[in-house]
Design a protein around this motif. Sequence first.
Motif, PDB file in Angstrom:
ATOM      1  N   SER A 156       0.897  -1.201   0.028  1.00 25.93           N
ATOM      2  CA  SER A 156       0.045   0.075   0.060  1.00 25.93           C
ATOM      3  C   SER A 156       0.664   1.399   0.023  1.00 25.93           C
ATOM      4  N   PHE A 157       2.044   1.270   0.709  1.00 24.89           N
ATOM      5  CA  PHE A 157       2.911   2.261   0.623  1.00 24.89           C
ATOM      6  C   PHE A 157       3.562   2.701  -0.760  1.00 24.89           C
ATOM      7  N   GLN A 158       4.010   1.552  -1.156  1.00 25.98           N
ATOM      8  CA  GLN A 158       4.565   1.546  -2.662  1.00 25.98           C
ATOM      9  C   GLN A 158       3.517   2.160  -3.516  1.00 25.98           C
ATOM     10  N   SER A 159       2.379   1.704  -3.328  1.00 31.08           N
ATOM     11  CA  SER A 159       1.148   2.216  -4.404  1.00 31.08           C
ATOM     12  C   SER A 159       1.111   3.741  -3.990  1.00 31.08           C
ATOM     13  N   ASN A 203       1.573   9.359  -5.915  1.00 29.70           N
ATOM     14  CA  ASN A 203       2.113  10.551  -5.941  1.00 29.70           C
ATOM     15  C   ASN A 203       2.805  10.988  -6.902  1.00 29.70           C
ATOM     16  N   ARG A 204       3.829   9.986  -7.402  1.00 33.34           N
ATOM     17  CA  ARG A 204       4.976  10.278  -8.312  1.00 33.34           C
ATOM     18  C   ARG A 204       4.119  10.705  -9.818  1.00 33.34           C
ATOM     19  N   LEU A 205       3.031   9.907 -10.035  1.00 36.19           N
ATOM     20  CA  LEU A 205       2.268  10.231 -11.225  1.00 36.19           C
ATOM     21  C   LEU A 205       1.560  11.448 -11.299  1.00 36.19           C
ATOM     22  N   ALA A 206       1.073  11.856  -9.957  1.00 37.53           N
ATOM     23  CA  ALA A 206       0.264  12.923 -10.188  1.00 37.53           C
ATOM     24  C   ALA A 206       1.132  14.311 -10.362  1.00 37.53           C
ATOM     25  N   SER A 207       2.451  13.964  -9.719  1.00 37.41           N
ATOM     26  CA  SER A 207       3.457  15.264  -9.773  1.00 37.41           C
ATOM     27  C   SER A 207       3.633  15.253 -11.169  1.00 37.41           C
ATOM     28  N   GLU A 208       4.108  14.243 -11.881  1.00 40.46           N
ATOM     29  CA  GLU A 208       4.336  14.454 -13.155  1.00 40.46           C
ATOM     30  C   GLU A 208       3.480  14.919 -14.156  1.00 40.46           C
ATOM     31  N   ALA A 209       2.150  14.546 -13.988  1.00 40.12           N
ATOM     32  CA  ALA A 209       1.108  14.785 -14.680  1.00 40.12           C
ATOM     33  C   ALA A 209       0.812  16.415 -14.704  1.00 40.12           C
ATOM     34  N   ASN A 210       0.961  16.821 -13.171  1.00 37.96           N
ATOM     35  CA  ASN A 210       0.599  18.601 -12.814  1.00 37.96           C
ATOM     36  C   ASN A 210       1.700  19.328 -13.461  1.00 37.96           C
ATOM     37  N   GLU A 211       2.836  18.900 -13.586  1.00 36.41           N
ATOM     38  CA  GLU A 211       3.957  19.609 -14.304  1.00 36.41           C
ATOM     39  C   GLU A 211       3.898  19.692 -15.646  1.00 36.41           C
ATOM     40  N   THR A 263      -0.237  -5.731 -10.878  1.00 29.72           N
ATOM     41  CA  THR A 263      -0.878  -5.879  -9.738  1.00 29.72           C
ATOM     42  C   THR A 263      -1.608  -4.546  -9.488  1.00 29.72           C
ATOM     43  N   ILE A 264      -1.002  -3.306  -9.550  1.00 31.51           N
ATOM     44  CA  ILE A 264      -1.803  -2.040  -9.372  1.00 31.51           C
ATOM     45  C   ILE A 264      -2.651  -1.511 -10.300  1.00 31.51           C
ATOM     46  N   GLN A 265      -3.926  -1.049 -10.040  1.00 33.21           N
ATOM     47  CA  GLN A 265      -4.918  -0.661 -10.779  1.00 33.21           C
ATOM     48  C   GLN A 265      -4.595   0.901 -11.102  1.00 33.21           C
ATOM     49  N   GLN A 266      -4.838   1.341 -12.306  1.00 31.17           N
ATOM     50  CA  GLN A 266      -4.687   2.909 -12.480  1.00 31.17           C
ATOM     51  C   GLN A 266      -3.179   3.307 -12.280  1.00 31.17           C
TER      52      GLN A 266
END
Length: 206
Positions: free
Chosen positions: A32-35, A40-48, A174-177
């Motif tokens: 869960s922590f890795q997910s 958060n990394r994806l959100a940060s890059e998308a926002n950039e 294993t991780i969705q979205q």
Amino acid sequence: MSGPHPQSGFTLLELMITVAILAVITAFAVPSFQSLIMLNRLASEANELVAALGQTRTEAIRVNRRVILCRAATDGGTVAAATGCVAGGGRWAGWMVFVDADASGTYNPNAASNPDEVLIRTHAFHGNLLQTVAGNALSGAGNRIVFRPDGLARAPGQTLLQTATLRLCEASATIQQNARDVRLGGGSRVSVARATSAACAAPEDV
């Protein structure tokens, strides 16, 4: 005279039970922590990227010239702007935004003959986990999003309003979205959509 006080502590059985409980908790908590880190990394890059597209459009209107966001090569973890925009398919290493003062579609600054061709913003993707791939429309446009002085994007050599999709993704079975699709529609509308792609395949154009 009192006798010796009995020593208190954990028995071996109690310690084993505690360790087993901690192991079970860790087994659930670590994924869960890795997910969470990945999301958060994806959100940060998308926002950039969304911010860069907004700035590209604003600058095109402000300077009354074409301004381009395009795929860029990197060298030592920083964008190698001097090599210009990178065409073709494959994984993006980074992107850059520049004023296309001579309307050539390429980054070719020259202090004497082309002084208004300036670099506005750059970004390099770090690490091996994040993969960034373009949809067919963007790849076919030379990996360039070209905003005109009217604030609308049109692909190089085209009069139709540009549509483009860039996928930011971390491969996971294993991780969705596990992906974010940054989309440009109608030449100016920017949106972000969540997607699932175990192998981080190129996105479909919408």
